[in-house]
Design a protein around this motif. Structure first.
Motif, mmCIF file in Angstrom:
data_model
loop_
_atom_site.group_PDB
_atom_site.id
_atom_site.type_symbol
_atom_site.label_atom_id
_atom_site.label_comp_id
_atom_site.label_asym_id
_atom_site.label_seq_id
_atom_site.Cartn_x
_atom_site.Cartn_y
_atom_site.Cartn_z
ATOM 1 N N CYS A 82 0.771 -1.246 0.035
ATOM 2 C CA CYS A 82 -0.055 0.022 -0.005
ATOM 3 C C CYS A 82 0.675 1.167 0.144
ATOM 4 O O CYS A 82 1.892 1.175 0.770
ATOM 5 N N VAL A 83 0.180 2.231 -0.910
ATOM 6 C CA VAL A 83 0.853 3.643 -0.718
ATOM 7 C C VAL A 83 0.396 4.193 0.672
ATOM 8 O O VAL A 83 -0.892 4.312 0.661
ATOM 9 N N PRO A 84 1.236 4.741 1.723
ATOM 10 C CA PRO A 84 0.716 5.271 2.865
ATOM 11 C C PRO A 84 -0.156 6.245 2.736
ATOM 12 O O PRO A 84 0.204 7.266 2.048
ATOM 13 N N ASP A 85 -1.359 6.253 3.348
ATOM 14 C CA ASP A 85 -2.124 7.482 3.421
ATOM 15 C C ASP A 85 -2.782 8.135 2.135
ATOM 16 O O ASP A 85 -3.113 9.239 2.335
ATOM 17 N N GLN A 86 -2.668 7.223 1.095
ATOM 18 C CA GLN A 86 -3.028 7.841 -0.350
ATOM 19 C C GLN A 86 -4.651 7.282 -0.389
ATOM 20 O O GLN A 86 -4.866 6.076 -0.357
ATOM 21 N N VAL A 87 -5.356 8.304 -0.925
ATOM 22 C CA VAL A 87 -6.928 8.161 -0.906
ATOM 23 C C VAL A 87 -7.219 8.844 -1.977
ATOM 24 O O VAL A 87 -6.646 9.700 -2.560
ATOM 25 N N ILE A 88 -7.904 8.193 -3.028
ATOM 26 C CA ILE A 88 -8.312 8.352 -4.538
ATOM 27 C C ILE A 88 -9.944 8.158 -4.545
ATOM 28 O O ILE A 88 -10.549 7.711 -3.408
ATOM 29 N N GLN A 89 -10.382 9.236 -5.424
ATOM 30 C CA GLN A 89 -11.782 8.946 -5.633
ATOM 31 C C GLN A 89 -11.981 8.433 -6.930
ATOM 32 O O GLN A 89 -11.492 8.850 -7.958
ATOM 33 N N VAL A 90 -12.787 7.362 -7.053
ATOM 34 C CA VAL A 90 -13.289 6.681 -8.303
ATOM 35 C C VAL A 90 -14.616 6.834 -8.582
ATOM 36 O O VAL A 90 -15.623 7.019 -7.715
ATOM 37 N N ARG A 91 -15.014 6.716 -9.904
ATOM 38 C CA ARG A 91 -16.040 6.371 -10.267
ATOM 39 C C ARG A 91 -16.678 5.339 -11.006
ATOM 40 O O ARG A 91 -15.769 4.791 -11.627
ATOM 41 N N ILE A 92 -17.962 4.831 -10.535
ATOM 42 C CA ILE A 92 -18.047 3.452 -10.997
ATOM 43 C C ILE A 92 -18.852 3.622 -12.485
ATOM 44 O O ILE A 92 -19.590 4.255 -12.524
ATOM 45 N N VAL A 93 -18.091 2.771 -13.253
ATOM 46 C CA VAL A 93 -18.513 2.690 -14.550
ATOM 47 C C VAL A 93 -18.859 1.271 -15.140
ATOM 48 O O VAL A 93 -19.199 1.205 -16.305
ATOM 49 N N ASP A 94 -18.757 0.159 -14.437
ATOM 50 C CA ASP A 94 -18.925 -1.222 -14.989
ATOM 51 C C ASP A 94 -19.271 -1.962 -13.943
ATOM 52 O O ASP A 94 -19.182 -1.830 -12.619
ATOM 53 N N PHE A 95 -19.825 -3.168 -14.401
ATOM 54 C CA PHE A 95 -20.096 -4.482 -13.568
ATOM 55 C C PHE A 95 -18.866 -5.452 -13.660
ATOM 56 O O PHE A 95 -18.570 -5.736 -14.787
ATOM 57 N N ALA A 96 -18.211 -5.654 -12.562
ATOM 58 C CA ALA A 96 -16.992 -6.463 -12.709
ATOM 59 C C ALA A 96 -17.351 -7.935 -13.150
ATOM 60 O O ALA A 96 -16.373 -8.239 -14.001
ATOM 61 N N LEU A 97 -18.247 -8.454 -13.059
ATOM 62 C CA LEU A 97 -18.471 -9.600 -13.724
ATOM 63 C C LEU A 97 -18.824 -9.849 -15.259
ATOM 64 O O LEU A 97 -18.700 -10.811 -15.913
ATOM 65 N N THR A 98 -19.030 -8.451 -15.885
ATOM 66 C CA THR A 98 -19.303 -8.481 -17.271
ATOM 67 C C THR A 98 -18.207 -7.725 -17.905
ATOM 68 O O THR A 98 -18.345 -7.447 -19.219
ATOM 69 N N ALA A 99 -17.268 -7.263 -17.161
ATOM 70 C CA ALA A 99 -16.277 -6.313 -17.754
ATOM 71 C C ALA A 99 -15.568 -6.905 -19.009
ATOM 72 O O ALA A 99 -15.217 -8.199 -18.949
ATOM 73 N N VAL A 100 -15.259 -6.004 -19.807
ATOM 74 C CA VAL A 100 -14.415 -6.437 -21.072
ATOM 75 C C VAL A 100 -13.210 -7.060 -20.698
ATOM 76 O O VAL A 100 -12.514 -8.333 -21.191
ATOM 77 N N SER A 101 -12.550 -6.550 -20.075
ATOM 78 C CA SER A 101 -10.995 -7.066 -19.428
ATOM 79 C C SER A 101 -11.139 -7.881 -18.391
ATOM 80 O O SER A 101 -11.699 -7.502 -17.242
#
Length: 135
Positions: A82-101
């Protein structure tokens, strides 16, 4: 003032790290299109490339599309991942079970874009433990 909002949210999360849920995360790499949320629309991805696909626990029959989460790596199988104390903001764009990759590891709570994953953890890790909070 609006440009300070993400910074203030990150600061609040760092100061109060125990308000989120705990789960696991893997990573995935291009191609990302099409997604279950927005199909072939390239505008769905934030310019930061901080986005994610989610598993069954968050997906909620597609209601998760567009949601924003603060995500932090809290541990992994290998110390120092882990990178200590690093927080990111992500946007949900897909369903993991059907993702292309395919994800680097199956069955996780979230699958972060390779950029998002590499921001909070060593990109050679297959999976990490995360703390996350919807904002």
């Amino acid at each position: 003032m609006n440009h300070l909002l993400p910074f203030l949210l990150l600061l609040l999360t760092i100061l109060h790290p125990s308000h989120g849920e705990v789960g696991t995360s893997a990573q995935y790499a291009p191609p990302f299109l099409p997604t279950a949320c927005y199909g072939y629309d390239p505008g769905q991805f934030p310019s930061s490339n901080l986005f994610a696909a989610v598993g069954d626990g968050i997906w909620d029959n597609g209601a998760a599309c567009g949601r924003q989460y603060l995500v932090k790596c809290i541990s992994a199988a290998d110390p120092g991942t882990c990178v200590p104390d690093q927080v990111i903001q992500v946007r949900i764009v897909d369903f993991a079970l059907t993702a292309v990759s395919p994800p680097s590891y199956d069955g996780t709570t979230m699958v972060l874009s390779d950029t998002a994953f590499g921001t909070i953890a060593n990109s050679t890790a297959l999976s990490i433990n995360i703390e996350f909070q919807q904002i």
